[in-house]
Write an enzyme that holds these catalytic residues in place. Structure first.
Site, PDB file in Angstrom:
ATOM      1  N   ARG A 191       0.840  -1.192   0.000  1.00  0.00           N
ATOM      2  CA  ARG A 191       0.000   0.000   0.000  1.00  0.00           C
ATOM      3  C   ARG A 191       0.878   1.246   0.000  1.00  0.00           C
ATOM      4  O   ARG A 191       2.102   1.157   0.091  1.00  0.00           O
ATOM      5  CB  ARG A 191      -0.931  -0.023   1.215  1.00  0.00           C
ATOM      6  N   ARG A 214     -13.684   2.708  22.822  1.00  0.00           N
ATOM      7  CA  ARG A 214     -12.857   3.074  21.674  1.00  0.00           C
ATOM      8  C   ARG A 214     -13.596   4.028  20.733  1.00  0.00           C
ATOM      9  O   ARG A 214     -13.000   4.945  20.173  1.00  0.00           O
ATOM     10  CB  ARG A 214     -12.467   1.817  20.874  1.00  0.00           C
ATOM     11  N   ARG A 243     -16.676  -9.018  17.669  1.00  0.00           N
ATOM     12  CA  ARG A 243     -15.450  -9.085  18.460  1.00  0.00           C
ATOM     13  C   ARG A 243     -15.694  -9.773  19.801  1.00  0.00           C
ATOM     14  O   ARG A 243     -14.845 -10.511  20.288  1.00  0.00           O
ATOM     15  CB  ARG A 243     -14.882  -7.682  18.677  1.00  0.00           C
TER      16      ARG A 243
END
Length: 389
Positions: free
Chosen positions: A177, A270, A281
């Site tokens: 990338r 978060r 998750r």
């Protein structure tokens, strides 16, 4: 005590048959050693690849030749070799005229690792490992569910002891990338090349993600260790399971949250994921925690209910404290004279410098404490130089 012959070299001056009535002419740099009813011929290149030293096996009983699967990263061909049969299923190969970090190699032909690989693969197997001086601290495998704080714990270690710890650079078959550099962010490689290296046992763990392969090579971990640092592997439970099954001698640590409710609070705090992602998750975390606590992979489990206390416990597990040395010890090379003779006496290898204009010094390699092995490094070589009187 008399000196025993170091190696039995058959230069095969008259050629050799390959078991099918066809006579093959070896190159004069090939070296052959006899172990029982089999001869191991070391020389040429591996499967036509000029970058790796080849190995062939001749069975005296059947009079047939075979090309074994060669695991690990092996030495490059050079001007000549000395081969010495050791008692632990290894052949010590000393390269002539090589750089100090490329002169001592071990070819494993009947170690526990090789026998295990023979059973798994159903064919002849040999395995290379590079020989290095001294010993090294074990690499560290740290696993735990997302949001548990293992990344923070690792960052704290790296910040406090920057010269003691390092990360291995992973391999991937995806394209780089923007701003990514090969050898820094990843080792970018071709898929067919990586698949071949996985087959040859050069990877500790790997996974396919969205059609691309990602993995940790044995060599990338050993390079960190050679630099005098302890390698940290931040991988999931499945990756840890693969590493545990390998020959790498590591410390395995699993980091748990104090509770699933606490983990959910941390993930939500978060503010970076959707509700669907958080639930996914949490499901993955529940499965990872159960596997981490019951799989038998991890020798140590840390509960991160208080970050500072957990970090203190982590340092205690690793045997470090505030007074730990800030620098590791980089692996030293083994400088051998260009011209020399080799003999073996018990577990010591005597390398005598020869030739006009030389000092006729002797280098003694003590192999009594070697450890590790294929497909990584064989460590624990002790070196001493005896100056000629």
């Amino acid at each position: 005590m008399g000196e025993a012959p170091a190696f039995f070299v058959n230069h095969l001056e008259n050629g050799y048959t390959n078991g099918f009535g066809v006579k093959s002419e070896p190159k004069n740099r090939d070296t052959s050693v006899q172990i029982g009813d089999r001869s191991f011929v070391i020389g040429g290149n591996h499967e036509g690849n000029p970058l790796f030293l080849g190995v062939q096996i001749h069975d005296k009983i059947t009079n047939k030749w075979s090309s074994p699967s060669v695991l690990g990263t092996g030495p490059k061909p050079c001007k000549g070799y000395s081969a010495i049969v050791l008692k632990n299923g290894r052949i010590l190969v000393i390269k002539k005229g090589s750089a100090s970090d490329d002169s001592i190699w071990f070819l494993e032909v009947d170690t526990s690792f090789v026998r295990e690989q023979k059973k798994l693969l159903g064919r002849e197997v040999v395995a290379w490992s590079k020989g290095v001086r001294g010993n090294a601290e074990k690499p560290i495998v740290i696993s735990g569910p997302s949001g548990v704080g293992k990344g923070t714990l690792i960052s704290m270690l790296m910040k406090e002891f920057p010269s003691m710890f390092g990360f291995s650079v992973s391999h991937t078959t995806r394209a780089p990338r923007f701003m990514e550099k090969c050898g820094v962010h990843y080792h970018f490689t071709d898929k067919t090349v990586m698949e071949k290296e996985i087959k040859d046992g050069k990877f500790l763990e790997f996974a396919s993600v969205h059609g691309n392969l990602y993995g940790t090579s044995i060599e990338s971990v050993e390079v960190v260790t050679d630099s005098g640092k302890r390698c940290i592997l931040d991988i999931d439970v499945q990756g840890a399971r693969s590493v545990k099954a390998s020959s790498l001698d590591a410390i395995f640590i699993f980091v748990c949250p104090p509770s699933m409710n606490e983990l959910e609070d941390r993930l939500r705090a978060r503010g970076t994921e959707t509700e669907e992602q958080i639930q996914k998750r949490l499901r993955n975390a529940d499965a990872e925690i159960k596997a981490g606590e019951s799989s038998g992979i991890f020798e140590h489990i840390l509960y991160n209910d208080n970050l500072e206390e957990c970090y203190k416990n982590l340092k205690n597990l690793l045997g470090i404290d505030d007074h730990a040395p800030v620098n590791g010890v980089e692996v030293e090379g083994i400088n051998l004279p260009k011209e020399h003779t080799v003999t073996k006496m018990e577990e010591k290898i005597l390398i005598q410098e020869t030739g006009e204009g030389t000092k006729n010094n002797m280098i003694v390699l003590d192999l009594s404490s070697i450890n590790g092995g294929a497909p990584g490094r064989t460590r624990g070589i002790v070196l001493d130089t005896v100056k000629s009187s």
